[in-house]
Write a protein that holds these residues in place. Structure first.
Motif, short mmCIF file in Angstrom:
data_model
loop_
_atom_site.label_atom_id
_atom_site.label_comp_id
_atom_site.label_asym_id
_atom_site.label_seq_id
_atom_site.Cartn_x
_atom_site.Cartn_y
_atom_site.Cartn_z
N SER A 1 29.34 46.31 35.83
CA SER A 1 30.20 45.89 34.73
C SER A 1 30.60 47.09 33.88
O SER A 1 31.76 47.22 33.50
CB SER A 1 29.50 44.86 33.87
N GLU B 1 32.97 49.45 35.94
CA GLU B 1 34.25 48.78 36.15
C GLU B 1 35.06 48.82 34.86
O GLU B 1 36.25 49.12 34.87
CB GLU B 1 34.01 47.33 36.57
N ASN C 1 40.24 44.26 32.92
CA ASN C 1 39.62 43.74 34.13
C ASN C 1 40.50 42.74 34.87
O ASN C 1 40.09 42.22 35.89
CB ASN C 1 38.29 43.04 33.78
N ASP C 2 41.68 42.46 34.36
CA ASP C 2 42.53 41.43 34.95
C ASP C 2 42.86 41.69 36.41
O ASP C 2 42.74 40.80 37.25
CB ASP C 2 43.83 41.26 34.17
N ARG D 1 39.69 41.35 38.52
CA ARG D 1 39.29 39.95 38.59
C ARG D 1 40.18 39.17 39.55
O ARG D 1 39.70 38.38 40.35
CB ARG D 1 39.34 39.33 37.20
N LYS D 2 41.50 39.41 39.50
CA LYS D 2 42.42 38.73 40.41
C LYS D 2 42.13 39.10 41.86
O LYS D 2 42.13 38.26 42.75
CB LYS D 2 43.87 39.10 40.08
N MET E 1 39.24 40.17 43.09
CA MET E 1 37.97 39.57 43.48
C MET E 1 38.13 38.10 43.80
O MET E 1 37.57 37.60 44.78
CB MET E 1 36.93 39.75 42.36
N LYS E 2 38.89 37.37 42.99
CA LYS E 2 39.12 35.94 43.23
C LYS E 2 39.83 35.72 44.56
O LYS E 2 39.51 34.79 45.30
CB LYS E 2 39.94 35.33 42.10
#
Length: 97
Positions: free
Chosen positions: A17, A20, A28-29, A32-33, A35-36
């Motif tokens: 964390s 990153e 982190n957007d 995060r996208k 990773m999703k």
């Protein structure tokens, strides 16, 4: 940017964390996208039907292992095995981040 292995097990990695966050300047957007997307593709393509069922109920519906066992008609120890195998399969896919 260097590749970062993302832990998908129950143990949180605080270093991940921090690094990153510092590498992205606090945004982190995009990570995060990404990773999703990888997570959903891994669930869709890499897991068996039973593993998907257990993972979806455990993480997305927040059901206990006992509840999953009752819903699926399998033993709680088997639910644990499906969840662990699913985690390993997802973790293998996470190296593409």
């Amino acid at each position: 940017m260097k590749n970062i292995m993302v832990p998908f097990d129950d143990k949180a990695n605080s270093e991940f964390s921090f690094f990153e966050y510092s590498e992205t300047g606090g945004n982190n957007d995009s990570i995060r996208k990404r990773m999703k997307k990888i997570l959903s593709e891994a669930i869709k393509n890499e897991l068996t039907k039973r593993q998907k069922e257990c993972i979806m109920q455990y993480y997305y519906e927040h059901k206990s292992v006992r509840e999953i066992a009752e819903n699926t008609g399998i033993k709680p120890t088997t639910v644990y095995k499906h969840i662990n195998k699913a985690r390993k399969a997802i973790k293998k896919c996470s190296c593409y981040l």
